[in-house]
Design a protein around this motif. Structure first.
Motif, mmCIF file in Angstrom:
data_model
loop_
_atom_site.group_PDB
_atom_site.id
_atom_site.type_symbol
_atom_site.label_atom_id
_atom_site.label_comp_id
_atom_site.label_asym_id
_atom_site.label_seq_id
_atom_site.Cartn_x
_atom_site.Cartn_y
_atom_site.Cartn_z
ATOM 1 N N THR A 138 0.823 -1.206 0.000
ATOM 2 C CA THR A 138 0.000 0.000 0.000
ATOM 3 C C THR A 138 0.860 1.259 0.000
ATOM 4 O OG1 THR A 138 -0.150 0.149 2.417
ATOM 5 C CG2 THR A 138 -1.761 -1.278 1.303
ATOM 6 N N ASP A 139 0.221 2.403 0.087
ATOM 7 C CA ASP A 139 0.917 3.684 -0.054
ATOM 8 C C ASP A 139 1.719 4.100 1.171
ATOM 9 O OD1 ASP A 139 0.290 4.489 -2.669
ATOM 10 O OD2 ASP A 139 -1.702 5.173 -2.077
ATOM 11 N N HIS A 140 1.406 3.535 2.334
ATOM 12 C CA HIS A 140 2.010 4.058 3.565
ATOM 13 C C HIS A 140 2.585 2.945 4.439
ATOM 14 C CE1 HIS A 140 -0.871 7.174 2.257
ATOM 15 N NE2 HIS A 140 0.075 7.998 2.679
ATOM 16 N N MET A 141 3.449 3.345 5.359
ATOM 17 C CA MET A 141 4.042 2.431 6.331
ATOM 18 C C MET A 141 4.155 3.154 7.673
ATOM 19 S SD MET A 141 7.881 2.636 4.679
ATOM 20 C CE MET A 141 8.921 2.004 5.993
ATOM 21 N N TYR A 142 4.242 2.362 8.720
ATOM 22 C CA TYR A 142 4.392 2.903 10.081
ATOM 23 C C TYR A 142 5.810 2.609 10.543
ATOM 24 C CZ TYR A 142 3.852 3.051 15.220
ATOM 25 O OH TYR A 142 3.995 3.307 16.561
ATOM 26 N N VAL A 143 6.450 3.590 11.172
ATOM 27 C CA VAL A 143 7.794 3.403 11.714
ATOM 28 C C VAL A 143 7.859 4.031 13.105
ATOM 29 C CG1 VAL A 143 10.263 3.810 11.407
ATOM 30 C CG2 VAL A 143 8.812 3.484 9.395
ATOM 31 N N MET A 144 8.399 3.291 14.069
ATOM 32 C CA MET A 144 8.661 3.817 15.406
ATOM 33 C C MET A 144 10.070 3.395 15.816
ATOM 34 S SD MET A 144 6.412 3.633 18.957
ATOM 35 C CE MET A 144 6.343 1.847 19.098
ATOM 36 N N GLU A 145 10.785 4.294 16.459
ATOM 37 C CA GLU A 145 12.173 4.050 16.846
ATOM 38 C C GLU A 145 12.272 3.655 18.317
ATOM 39 O OE1 GLU A 145 14.589 4.263 14.647
ATOM 40 O OE2 GLU A 145 13.563 5.304 13.003
ATOM 41 N N TYR A 146 13.322 2.891 18.629
ATOM 42 C CA TYR A 146 13.662 2.585 20.022
ATOM 43 C C TYR A 146 15.108 2.977 20.263
ATOM 44 C CZ TYR A 146 14.557 0.194 24.413
ATOM 45 O OH TYR A 146 14.894 -0.079 25.717
ATOM 46 N N MET B 244 4.229 7.249 7.232
ATOM 47 C CA MET B 244 4.876 7.972 6.138
ATOM 48 C C MET B 244 4.638 7.232 4.833
ATOM 49 S SD MET B 244 8.851 6.865 6.911
ATOM 50 C CE MET B 244 8.759 7.404 8.626
ATOM 51 N N PRO B 245 4.949 7.847 3.705
ATOM 52 C CA PRO B 245 4.841 7.126 2.436
ATOM 53 C C PRO B 245 5.718 5.867 2.429
ATOM 54 C CG PRO B 245 5.026 9.473 2.031
ATOM 55 C CD PRO B 245 5.265 9.282 3.505
ATOM 56 N N TYR B 246 5.195 4.796 1.858
ATOM 57 C CA TYR B 246 5.946 3.542 1.730
ATOM 58 C C TYR B 246 7.238 3.820 0.966
ATOM 59 C CZ TYR B 246 6.805 -1.436 0.815
ATOM 60 O OH TYR B 246 7.343 -2.694 0.768
ATOM 61 N N GLN B 247 8.376 3.367 1.508
ATOM 62 C CA GLN B 247 9.664 3.727 0.924
ATOM 63 C C GLN B 247 10.743 2.786 1.431
ATOM 64 O OE1 GLN B 247 11.298 7.399 3.251
ATOM 65 N NE2 GLN B 247 9.058 7.424 3.496
ATOM 66 N N PRO B 248 11.902 2.748 0.750
ATOM 67 C CA PRO B 248 13.035 1.969 1.263
ATOM 68 C C PRO B 248 13.497 2.526 2.604
ATOM 69 C CG PRO B 248 13.378 2.574 -1.033
ATOM 70 C CD PRO B 248 12.192 3.358 -0.557
ATOM 71 N N ILE B 249 14.119 1.677 3.398
ATOM 72 C CA ILE B 249 14.696 2.141 4.657
ATOM 73 C C ILE B 249 16.212 2.129 4.527
ATOM 74 C CG2 ILE B 249 12.754 1.466 6.108
ATOM 75 C CD1 ILE B 249 14.235 -1.071 6.818
#
Length: 356
Positions: free
Chosen positions: A29-37, A49-54
């Protein structure tokens, strides 16, 4: 509960059309969720954010020591337009059990569920409605420390991506052929077999390729010590109906505690079927197949839901289960579980969670 920053794409992808089959796990899909630790700070800065490479450092610990966890669940759209999740609390519980075994920090349950619901809501237009389809949800955690020493990472990323999917197996609900593996092993008690982590799956690939080359859909694993007790299929837990009793391998530390497995056990007991969670040897299974008391076999899992098994192969013998078709219990479980997931049947257990 942490507030989620939402940044929507300015370049949305075209939605899949109803005419094209959804091959499992190939469209995102168009988006992804990211959370940092960060050690000392905890989980922080959740963002959609928009789906993208990390971007990761080549020395990131996930590449070298495999410290990572993943989960899988689904979202469904009902005929009246509601969006339902199925037992997400059990997936979150299992994820944190995996985290504990892998020395990954626990993810707060409220933040985990809020992340899933918010991302699904943002990409709700991607939920397919054709029979047998759903929106697959893949949460995962990776260790990101740029360090080549062996220890738990001090930093992590928690990411969720979404994929509209059709049937996991090309056969759909038609019975699959299962290869009982007698050369390789997947996991042992005391190891990481009960955690949902990539190491368990890469360990299965050699046997999986061997089985595919012989025309089989999946591998059924034996225990890694005595090599005689049935454990699980590569992507599913396994059930047998033997002489009227439903039998499934007991959880012993090397078997993944499946959410659909738990659902099947509850439903079968409610329907008055005797259910046994116990050790079952491959010799007992072969004997039941030979004497006709092996009445039905099916797998259970989030991806496939219920997958009837028509044939089993062990060593040089191939056994057809009953008439090779879909069994009565398999069909009833599939109809009931998917009926609840899609809001067509009453949810008497409180298993579904609505995304609003």
């Amino acid at each position: 509960m942490l507030d989620i920053k939402i940044t929507k794409t300015t370049n949305p992808k075209p939605l899949p059309t109803e005419d094209n089959p959804l091959v499992f796990g190939t469209i995102f899909t168009d988006h992804m969720y990211v959370m940092e630790y960060t050690k000392g700070q905890g989980w922080h800065d959740p963002e959609i954010m928009p789906y993208q490479p990390i971007s990761l450092d080549p020395s990131a610990m996930v590449f070298h020591y495999g410290q990572e966890m993943f989960e899988g669940l689904k979202a469904y759209k009902t005929e009246d337009g509601r969006i339902l999740l199925f037992r997400p609390d059990k997936n979150i519980e299992r994820a944190n059990n995996s985290n504990k075994r892998l020395e990954i920090p626990k993810i707060p349950e409220d933040d985990f569920l809020n992340a899933i619901k918010t991302l699904v809501k943002v990409d709700a237009a991607w939920i397919p409605t054709k029979p047998g389809t759903s929106l697959y949800i893949r949460p995962f955690v990776i260790a990101t420390d740029p360090f080549l020493g062996v220890r738990p990472s001090d930093t992590y990323k928690f990411i969720i991506i979404l994929s509209p999917v059709g049937a996991y197996y090309p056969e759909g609900l038609n019975p699959v052929k299962i290869w009982i593996e007698d050369e390789y092993v997947r996991a042992v008690r005391g190891g990481i077999g009960e955690a949902k982590t990539g190491g368990n799956y890469v360990a299965s690939l050699a046997a999986q390729i061997k089985a595919h080359d012989e025309g089989y859909s999946q591998v059924l694993w034996l225990d890694g010590v005595e090599r005689k007790y049935i454990e699980e299929v590569g992507a599913m837990n396994i059930f047998f109906k033997i002489n009227g009793t439903v039998v499934t391998p007991m959880l012993n530390g090397s078997i993944l505690p499946g959410v659909t497995r738990n659902t099947c056990i509850q439903l079968c007991k409610e329907w008055g079927l005797p259910v046994e969670e116990r050790r079952i040897s491959v010799d007992e299974l072969v004997e039941a197949a030979k004497n006709g008391t092996l009445e039905e076999v099916w797998g259970s899992g989030t991806a496939a839901v219920i997958s009837p098994v028509g044939h089993l192969r062990y060593e040089n013998d191939v056994f057809q289960i009953a008439d090779g078709g879909i069994g009565e219990v398999s069909q009833k479980l599939y109809d009931t579980v998917t009926g609840i997931q899609l809001g067509k049947l009453e949810d008497k257990h409180g298993w579904t969670v609505e995304v609003k």
